[in-house]
Enzyme design. Structure first.
Site, PDB file in Angstrom:
ATOM      1  N   LEU A  42       0.823  -1.218   0.000  1.00 23.21           N
ATOM      2  CA  LEU A  42       0.000   0.000   0.000  1.00 23.21           C
ATOM      3  C   LEU A  42       0.853   1.264   0.000  1.00 23.21           C
ATOM      4  O   LEU A  42       0.379   2.330  -0.373  1.00 23.21           O
ATOM      5  CB  LEU A  42      -0.924   0.012   1.227  1.00 23.21           C
ATOM      6  CG  LEU A  42      -2.026  -1.037   1.271  1.00 23.21           C
ATOM      7  CD1 LEU A  42      -2.755  -0.990   2.610  1.00 23.21           C
ATOM      8  CD2 LEU A  42      -3.027  -0.838   0.131  1.00 23.21           C
ATOM      9  N   GLY A  43       2.090   1.141   0.452  1.00 24.18           N
ATOM     10  CA  GLY A  43       2.949   2.321   0.478  1.00 24.18           C
ATOM     11  C   GLY A  43       4.114   2.134   1.433  1.00 24.18           C
ATOM     12  O   GLY A  43       4.243   1.105   2.097  1.00 24.18           O
ATOM     13  N   GLY A  45       6.518   4.255   4.486  1.00 25.67           N
ATOM     14  CA  GLY A  45       6.648   5.409   5.373  1.00 25.67           C
ATOM     15  C   GLY A  45       8.044   5.472   5.948  1.00 25.67           C
ATOM     16  O   GLY A  45       8.930   4.703   5.561  1.00 25.67           O
ATOM     17  N   ASP A 156       0.998  15.322  16.201  1.00 20.43           N
ATOM     18  CA  ASP A 156       1.344  15.379  14.772  1.00 20.43           C
ATOM     19  C   ASP A 156       0.094  15.368  13.905  1.00 20.43           C
ATOM     20  O   ASP A 156      -0.036  14.563  12.976  1.00 20.43           O
ATOM     21  CB  ASP A 156       2.261  14.205  14.412  1.00 20.43           C
ATOM     22  CG  ASP A 156       3.031  14.434  13.105  1.00 20.43           C
ATOM     23  OD1 ASP A 156       3.096  15.596  12.651  1.00 20.43           O
ATOM     24  OD2 ASP A 156       3.547  13.451  12.543  1.00 20.43           O
ATOM     25  N   ASP A 381     -23.437  -1.373  29.594  1.00 20.95           N
ATOM     26  CA  ASP A 381     -22.167  -0.742  29.999  1.00 20.95           C
ATOM     27  C   ASP A 381     -21.229  -1.830  30.524  1.00 20.95           C
ATOM     28  O   ASP A 381     -21.083  -2.035  31.723  1.00 20.95           O
ATOM     29  CB  ASP A 381     -22.447   0.326  31.070  1.00 20.95           C
ATOM     30  CG  ASP A 381     -21.180   0.989  31.587  1.00 20.95           C
ATOM     31  OD1 ASP A 381     -20.147   0.912  30.889  1.00 20.95           O
ATOM     32  OD2 ASP A 381     -21.216   1.578  32.679  1.00 20.95           O
ATOM     33  N   GLU A 462     -21.722 -26.613  22.874  1.00 17.53           N
ATOM     34  CA  GLU A 462     -21.982 -25.712  24.006  1.00 17.53           C
ATOM     35  C   GLU A 462     -21.833 -24.251  23.574  1.00 17.53           C
ATOM     36  O   GLU A 462     -22.620 -23.381  23.982  1.00 17.53           O
ATOM     37  CB  GLU A 462     -21.016 -26.020  25.154  1.00 17.53           C
ATOM     38  CG  GLU A 462     -21.322 -27.318  25.880  1.00 17.53           C
ATOM     39  CD  GLU A 462     -20.237 -27.701  26.878  1.00 17.53           C
ATOM     40  OE1 GLU A 462     -20.563 -28.424  27.845  1.00 17.53           O
ATOM     41  OE2 GLU A 462     -19.066 -27.291  26.699  1.00 17.53           O
TER      42      GLU A 462
END
Length: 475
Positions: A42-43, A45, A156, A381, A462
Site C-alpha cells: 500500500l505504500g 513510510g 502530529d 455498559d 456448548e
C-alpha cells in the site's frame, strides 16, 4: 495511562474481567502467515512498508505496517505507541487489531482505510466545499477530544495523518499515526511533529492539548485557502522561527470566504495557548455547528438498545469481537451515524444525559426516558464506566440475530479453538484474550455459562447453544 488505563485499572480491581478494545491485543510471536494472507503493498513510510492483508479467520481486509527493528525503533517505542492506541474506542480513530514480531521486524495490524489521505482528496478535487471541510474538521476534533479525554496529546495532526474510511461520499475520516503521541502530563523528550503544523509552545516549551488545536487550525486554513501562512517560506528552521516569533501571515485568514470560518480559524490559531480554543470549545463553534450533518434519530436503533439483554463477560467479549471484525460496513455506518448524532460533546461515549436526550425525542416523557436509560446502562455498559462507549453501543444497538449469524459464530469458535480439536480450553482463552490481566481473572467463572457439562472447557455444541439461547432472549 490517561483515563483509559486508569479506568481499566479501577475496573480490574472491582471486577475480575475487563471487556474493552484492548482485550484481544497483545504482542505475538510465531508465524504471521498462519493468520494473514498478504495481498499487495500500500505504500512506504519513515518506519517501514505497509501492506494490504486479509485476516484468514474473518476474511476482513486490514493494513499491516512492517517495521524494521533497530536501536532507534525498539520494542519499548512500538509498545508505547500501541499501548496508547489500544485503549481508544472511537469511530474517528484508526483501530489496531494485532501485533506480531520476529527476529528482524515488528508487524502492526490496523483497520484498512481504502479512501486515502485527506490531502490526496484535496489535490484531486482542487477545492472542497466549506460545509464538507467543516464536517471533516468536526470529525478530527471529535477524535482529538477522545484522545484528550484519555489524557493523550497526538502531537502530529496533519492531513497526511487523516485517512478516509472509503471513497464513498459520506465516508468517515480516521486519525492515524500515534508514533509521536504522549501522555498530557509527560514532558517532551524532543521536538516532535511536522514544522508546517507545529504549535509555538511545542517548539519552545512543551506540547499540550492546545498544541493539537493549533495543528488542526493550520490544517483548516490550508483546506479553506489552499495555502500556508508562511509567505512561501519552505525552509523548516525558518518556518519554526516564524511560528515562535508570532510572525506567521495571519492576513491569509482574510482570504477565507465566510466570516464564521474566519472567526473559527482565528480562535484556533491564537498565539497564546490560554486564548486558544480547547477542542470542546471548537466543537461548539458556530461554524462547526452550522455545517454539521445531523442524522435523524432512528427509532429502530434505539429500540434495539432498549431490548438488549444483559450477558456474561465472555458473551460480551465475543459480541464485541464480532461487531469490530465481522459487521458489514453498511450496518456499521448506520450505527456510527446514530452514535455521533447522540454524542453531543464528541468525546466518543454516550453519557446518561446524552442517552436520555435521544429517548426524550421519541417518548417526550422524562420519567420513561430515565427508566429506559438506567436499564440500558445496567445491561450494556460492559466496563462499568457509567457511559455507553462506542464498541458497547455497536453491540447493544445491533440486531442481535444479525450479529450472531451461524457463520460468524463458527469463525469465532475456530479463533478460540487454537488446536482445532473441537474444544475451547481455558489455556486457549488466555492466549486469545491476552489483554486480560491473568492474575485478576477467574477463568473458570468466565466459562461457567458456556460449560454446560462442567468439564472445564467449551465444546462446539456448548458454544453454539449458549449464543443461540441468547439470541432467543433478544427476540
Amino acid at each position: 495511562m490517561g483515563c483509559a488505563a486508569s479506568k481499566q485499572d479501577k475496573d480490574m480491581a472491582d471486577n475480575p474481567f475487563f471487556v474493552g478494545p484492548s482485550l484481544f491485543i497483545n504482542l505475538k510471536g510465531g508465524d504471521l502467515l498462519k493468520h494473514y494472507r498478504i495481498e499487495k503493498p500500500l505504500g512506504k513510510g519513515a518506519q517501514g512498508e505497509v501492506n494490504l492483508v486479509v485476516h484468514l479467520m474473518s476474511e476482513q481486509k486490514r493494513a499491516m505496517k512492517k517495521i524494521i527493528k533497530s536501536q532507534k525503533i525498539n520494542e519499548k517505542l512500538i509498545a508505547n505507541e500501541c499501548q496508547i492506541m489500544m485503549y481508544f474506542d472511537h469511530p474517528n480513530i484508526v483501530k489496531i487489531y494485532e501485533l506480531f514480531q520476529d527476529s528482524s521486524h515488528f508487524y502492526i495490524v490496523y483497520e484498512y482505510l481504502s479512501g486515502g489521505e485527506l490531502l490526496e482528496l484535496l489535490n484531486k478535487k482542487k477545492e472542497l466545499k466549506e460545509q464538507q471541510i467543516a464536517n471533516y474538521i468536526k470529525q478530527v476534533l471529535e477524535a482529538l477530544n477522545h484522545c484528550h479525554t484519555c489524557g493523550i496529546v497526538h502531537k502530529d495532526v496533519k492531513p497526511q495523518n487523516i485517512l478516509l474510511e472509503s471513497d464513498e461520499q459520506e465516508a468517515q475520516i480516521k486519525l492515524i499515526d500515534f508514533g509521536a503521541a504522549k501522555p498530557v502530563d509527560q514532558n517532551d523528550v524532543d521536538i516532535a511533529g511536522t514544522p508546517l503544523y507545529i504549535a509555538p509552545e511545542a517548539i519552545t516549551d512543551n506540547s499540550n492539548e492546545k498544541s493539537d488545536v493549533w495543528s488542526c487550525g493550520i490544517m483548516t486554513l490550508q483546506l479553506l485557502t489552499g495555502s500556508f501562512p508562511y509567505r512561501n517560506e519552505t525552509d523548516p528552521q525558518r518556518i519554526c522561527e516564524m511560528i515562535t516569533r508570532n510572525e506567521i501571515d495571519y492576513a491569509l485568514i482574510e482570504k477565507i470566504k465566510t466570516n464564521k470560518a474566519k472567526a473559527f480559524v482565528k480562535k484556533m490559531l491564537s498565539f497564546d495557548p490560554k486564548n486558544r480554543y480547547t477542542v470542546e470549545q471548537a466543537l461548539l463553534d458556530p461554524w462547526i455547528q452550522d455545517n454539521k450533518n445531523n442524522a435523524a434519530i432512528d427509532k429502530q436503533v434505539l429500540e434495539n438498545l432498549k431490548q438488549f439483554h444483559s450477558c456474561s463477560k465472555l458473551q460480551q467479549a465475543i459480541l464485541q469481537l464480532i461487531a469490530s471484525t465481522m459487521m458489514n460496513s453498511k450496518d456499521k455506518q448506520k450505527l456510527i451515524q446514530q452514535f455521533k448524532s447522540m454524542d453531543r460533546n464528541g468525546d466518543g461515549k454516550l453519557s446518561h444525559s446524552e442517552l436520555k436526550q435521544g429517548y426524550m425525542k421519541i417518548y417526550n416523557d422524562e420519567l420513561k426516558a430515565e427508566h429506559v436509560v438506567q436499564e440500558i446502562l445496567k445491561k450494556g455498559d460492559f466496563n462499568h464506566s457509567d457511559t455507553l462507549e462506542y464498541s458497547e453501543f455497536l453491540v447493544a444497538a445491533s440486531q442481535y440475530n444479525q450479529l450472531v449469524e451461524k457463520d460468524k459464530i463458527e469463525k469465532v469458535f475456530k479463533l478460540f479453538d487454537q488446536d482445532g480439536n473441537g474444544q475451547i480450553t481455558i489455556a486457549e482463552l488466555k492466549k486469545v484474550m491476552a489483554g486480560a490481566a491473568e492474575k485478576s481473572t477467574v477463568w473458570k467463572d468466565l466459562i461457567k455459562d458456556f460449560d454446560q457439562n462442567g468439564d472445564g472447557q467449551i465444546s462446539h455444541q456448548e458454544f453454539f447453544d449458549t449464543l443461540m439461547k441468547k439470541m432467543q432472549e433478544n427476540q
